[in-house]
Structure formats: C-alpha cells, structure tokens
Design a protein around this motif. Structure first.
Motif, short mmCIF file in Angstrom:
data_model
loop_
_atom_site.label_atom_id
_atom_site.label_comp_id
_atom_site.label_asym_id
_atom_site.label_seq_id
_atom_site.Cartn_x
_atom_site.Cartn_y
_atom_site.Cartn_z
N VAL A 50 -21.44 35.89 -14.82
CA VAL A 50 -20.96 37.07 -15.37
C VAL A 50 -18.96 36.88 -14.83
CG1 VAL A 50 -20.44 39.73 -14.85
CG2 VAL A 50 -22.68 38.70 -14.65
N GLY A 51 -18.46 37.15 -16.32
CA GLY A 51 -16.93 36.90 -16.25
C GLY A 51 -16.31 37.96 -16.35
N GLY A 52 -15.08 38.65 -14.66
CA GLY A 52 -15.10 39.70 -14.63
C GLY A 52 -13.32 39.69 -14.94
N TYR A 53 -12.93 40.65 -14.62
CA TYR A 53 -11.24 40.24 -14.08
C TYR A 53 -10.56 41.24 -13.23
CZ TYR A 53 -11.07 45.17 -16.68
OH TYR A 53 -11.76 46.27 -17.12
N GLY A 77 -16.62 34.63 -12.01
CA GLY A 77 -15.78 34.44 -12.18
C GLY A 77 -15.00 35.17 -12.67
N TYR A 78 -13.65 34.53 -12.39
CA TYR A 78 -11.98 35.23 -12.99
C TYR A 78 -11.23 34.23 -13.70
CZ TYR A 78 -13.61 38.67 -9.91
OH TYR A 78 -14.42 40.25 -9.22
N PRO A 79 -10.46 35.32 -14.60
CA PRO A 79 -9.56 34.32 -15.80
C PRO A 79 -8.87 33.74 -14.79
CG PRO A 79 -9.92 36.29 -16.78
CD PRO A 79 -10.45 36.36 -15.02
N ARG A 91 -12.79 30.46 -13.58
CA ARG A 91 -13.33 30.00 -11.97
C ARG A 91 -14.51 31.22 -10.84
NH1 ARG A 91 -10.72 24.97 -10.66
NH2 ARG A 91 -9.05 24.67 -12.31
N ALA A 92 -15.27 30.68 -10.40
CA ALA A 92 -16.21 31.23 -8.87
C ALA A 92 -14.99 31.58 -8.61
CB ALA A 92 -16.95 30.60 -9.70
N GLN A 105 -5.91 35.58 -9.26
CA GLN A 105 -6.95 34.54 -9.78
C GLN A 105 -7.43 33.67 -8.07
OE1 GLN A 105 -3.73 32.67 -12.31
NE2 GLN A 105 -3.72 30.14 -10.86
N PRO A 106 -9.13 32.96 -9.21
CA PRO A 106 -9.19 32.72 -7.85
C PRO A 106 -8.41 31.49 -7.47
CG PRO A 106 -11.03 33.33 -9.42
CD PRO A 106 -9.75 33.30 -9.97
#
Length: 195
Positions: A50-53, A77-79, A91-92, A105-106
C-alpha cells in the motif's frame, strides 16, 4: 459561464477544505478518519503493498488505514524523493525524515517498493477521476508508471472535495480509479474486485 481555471479551483478547494477543518474538533476529525479507514479495510487487506502519504495541513490522514494494512500483513510505503527534479518512488518504512517540499519521507536506506494500491492526497476530484493536486505534478509523474503496472489509484479526501463540476484535465493528468472519504468509496473505473 466559463469554467474556472485549475488555479482558481485550487484556491477555492484549499480554502473550502481549511474552512471545513476549522469546524471540526480533534475528536471529530479522528472519528471521520476512522470511518475512512473502515471503508478502506477490505481494499488494504487485499493489497500486497500500500502506498500511503504523510498528510500536510488540512489533508485527510490515511494513517489509520495504513496501520490496518500493516496489521494484516501489507507492506506500507511512502513517497520519497532521491532527487527533487525526478519522480518520487515509494520506500517502505515510516515517513520520519524531512524531504523536499516539506514532506516527511522514509530514510533513503529504506527499500523501494511498488504499490498495488496507492492512497493519494488531493484538493478536489470530479466524476471522471480527474484529480486536482497542488499543481507541481509530482503525483502525476509517479502515477504514470504505477498506472501501467495496474496499481489501483484511490484519491482520499473529505466529501466536500468531490466536485460536481468537471476539473479541466491536461494530457499529463492521470485519472484515479476511485475516491474515498469518510462517507464511502466511489469507483470511477476498474471494478472493485479482489487483487
């Protein structure tokens, strides 16, 4: 009457979102974000990644939904920008480090992941899935690749962000598959079947 420009729509949508948020207590905002997470549970449960933000300002938070996704075994993951001039990658890991444009961001050492479900912030969305963002094109550049890989693209927002009028679309705009708010999920394309 002439349709409003994207820039005018952006100002109106941002002002409306801020005004709406100013009417909510912290407890009411949390309750609404929990309702959003409940509507997304089955989608997140079927996703591998899942791509979150990390929400900015008056954006609705996907945090409760991404926590539920992690709880059922999905990677979240996040942008993350390695280079502000290039499209971001997901990125996770948790978004804990400041990146360009004021977005958390990560860490750069976190592994790159390819989401099959992407939760996307927006200022407004119309019945065609045309998303109005902040105008920098970061999501559109990243979503081109994800759309080709058949990721489901779901815009998140407060119900007032779903406009009845059409948003002017440019050739680089990537239409979203659905819009999710505390009131439910509206699909524009790509039937909501399990992954």
């Amino acid at each position: 009457m002439e349709p409003l420009s994207k820039e005018s729509l952006r100002r109106i949508a941002l002002d409306a979102r801020k005004a709406f948020l100013s009417t909510l207590s912290d407890a009411e905002r949390t309750r609404l974000e929990q309702k959003l997470a409940e509507h997304l549970t089955w989608l997140c449960a079927g996703a591998r990644v899942v791509g979150g933000y990390a929400p900015l300002g008056s954006e609705i938070s996907p945090k409760l939904a991404t926590e539920e996704a992690r709880a059922v075994g999905a990677i979240v993951g996040y942008p993350a920008f390695d280079n502000p001039a290039k499209p971001f990658k997901f990125r996770a890991g948790d978004p804990l480090e400041p990146g360009p444009f004021g977005i958390l961001q990560p860490k750069k050492s976190a592994p790159i992941v390819e989401p099959d479900l992407v939760l996307i912030p927006l200022l407004a969305i119309d019945h065609r899935g045309t998303r109005l963002g902040r105008g920098k094109g970061h999501y559109d550049r990243a979503l081109v690749r994800l759309k080709k890989s058949k990721a489901r693209l779901v815009g998140l927002g407060w119900q007032l962000q779903r406009l009845d009028q059409e948003i002017p679309a440019d050739e680089w705009d990537v239409p979203l598959d659905a819009f999710a708010s505390p009131e439910g999920v509206e699909w524009f394309r790509q039937a909501p079947l399990p992954f």
